[in-house]
Design a protein around this motif. Structure first.
Motif, short mmCIF file in Angstrom:
data_model
loop_
_atom_site.label_atom_id
_atom_site.label_comp_id
_atom_site.label_asym_id
_atom_site.label_seq_id
_atom_site.Cartn_x
_atom_site.Cartn_y
_atom_site.Cartn_z
N ARG A 138 -0.34 -11.75 1.21
CA ARG A 138 -1.02 -10.57 0.67
C ARG A 138 -2.15 -10.98 -0.28
N GLU A 139 -1.91 -12.03 -1.07
CA GLU A 139 -2.93 -12.51 -1.99
C GLU A 139 -4.13 -13.06 -1.22
N TYR A 160 -4.07 -0.84 -10.49
CA TYR A 160 -4.17 -1.19 -9.07
C TYR A 160 -5.44 -0.61 -8.47
N LYS A 162 -6.13 -10.23 0.29
CA LYS A 162 -6.95 -9.55 -0.71
C LYS A 162 -8.15 -10.39 -1.13
N ASN A 166 -8.60 -2.38 -9.54
CA ASN A 166 -8.74 -3.74 -9.01
C ASN A 166 -8.62 -3.79 -7.50
N ALA A 167 -8.65 -2.64 -6.87
CA ALA A 167 -8.36 -2.57 -5.43
C ALA A 167 -9.51 -3.03 -4.56
N GLN A 168 -10.73 -3.08 -5.11
CA GLN A 168 -11.89 -3.41 -4.28
C GLN A 168 -12.65 -4.62 -4.81
N SER A 216 -1.95 -8.47 6.32
CA SER A 216 -1.48 -9.74 5.75
C SER A 216 -0.45 -10.41 6.64
N LEU A 222 -14.80 -9.86 -1.60
CA LEU A 222 -14.01 -10.80 -0.81
C LEU A 222 -14.81 -12.04 -0.46
N SER A 268 -12.21 -12.11 3.38
CA SER A 268 -12.56 -11.31 4.55
C SER A 268 -12.42 -12.24 5.76
N GLU A 304 0.84 -1.20 0.00
CA GLU A 304 0.00 0.00 0.00
C GLU A 304 0.88 1.26 0.00
#
Length: 256
Positions: free
Chosen positions: A208-209, A161, A212, A164-166, A222, A169, A215, A77
């Motif tokens: 991190r994956e 980025y 993302k 595709n940030a939201q 992460s 989940l 939830s 981030e």
């Protein structure tokens, strides 16, 4: 500000690397000069990254360079924020002020150190990674248009980025330890693949994956997942033992 965590920096100090270690490193990875702390100038890794972004990396490989630092940095981030509010404005400034420097290079009252570093007025710097040198190279080699094109590529990288940030989940009802143990088991048994780094699963990127994609209850970063992914971590060992004691077992993916 700790710029180092926003970029992919070797964990091993440069003065401790053997020739074999150096050859194994990615050409995009930054070397670690923390052995010059606490005198190393605060924004050294920002300047180092800027130099490699603009001077060292061919423009055709710039996208790969940007992706590498995202995949292997500790603070993705922060990485994107620095690209947006620090890197792009500084490149624009370099373009506006690009001109050959005919006055030579160096700092006041220099004390030479190893690897091109010097100490000046109690601060350790390196002229090769400083902005006046980049402005000189831009002016001398007429790189202004090249720099402007690199800005466009960085903008595109940031826009992708943000777009595709939201994602939506998946809702994981248990905690980060259960997710990490199950995912690790699926990888080890051949059901899934994970990116590798130096022959080992890149737990930082994998965590991190997962962060993302899911939830997760009681999981704010992460890092809360990463500590349960490595078999060498005591947190992993404790969680894995709990699973084993309850008879948890996943057969190999190739079972018949």
């Amino acid at each position: 500000m700790n710029y180092k965590e926003a970029f992919a920096v070797n964990e091993v100090a440069f003065n401790k690397l053997s020739e074999d270690n150096q050859s194994e490193n990615s050409k995009y990875q930054l070397n670690n000069f923390d052995f010059y702390e606490p005198k190393l100038i605060e924004d050294f890794y920002l300047k180092y990254f800027m130099h490699d972004l603009l001077i060292k990396t061919d423009i055709l490989e710039l996208r790969e360079f940007l992706e590498y630092h995202y995949d292997y940095c500790d603070a993705p981030e922060k990485y994107y924020s620095i690209l947006d509010v620090k890197i792009i404005p500084k490149i624009e400034e370099l373009v506006d002020n690009a001109q050959p420097n005919l006055n030579g290079r160096g700092y006041y009252d220099e004390k030479p150190l190893e690897y091109g570093f010097i100490e000046s007025e109690g601060v350790i710097k390196n002229w090769d990674y400083d902005y006046p040198h980049m402005m000189h190279l831009a002016g001398w080699n007429r790189l202004q248009n090249d720099f402007k094109k690199r800005i466009q590529i960085i903008h595109g990288f940031i826009d992708e980025y943000k777009n595709n940030a939201q994602p939506k989940l998946l809702n994981w009802k248990a905690g980060p330890s259960q997710l990490a143990i199950i995912i690790r088991e699926l990888i080890d048994k051949g059901y899934m693949e994970a990116d590798m780094h130096r022959g080992e699963i890149n737990n930082s990127k994998l965590s991190r994956e997962l962060f993302k994609a899911f939830s997760i209850n009681d999981c704010d970063t992460s890092k809360s997942i990463e500590i349960y992914l490595s078999p060498n971590n005591k947190k992993y060992k404790q969680a894995k033992e709990t699973f084993d004691n309850r008879g948890f077992n996943i057969p190999d993916a190739k079972f018949t």
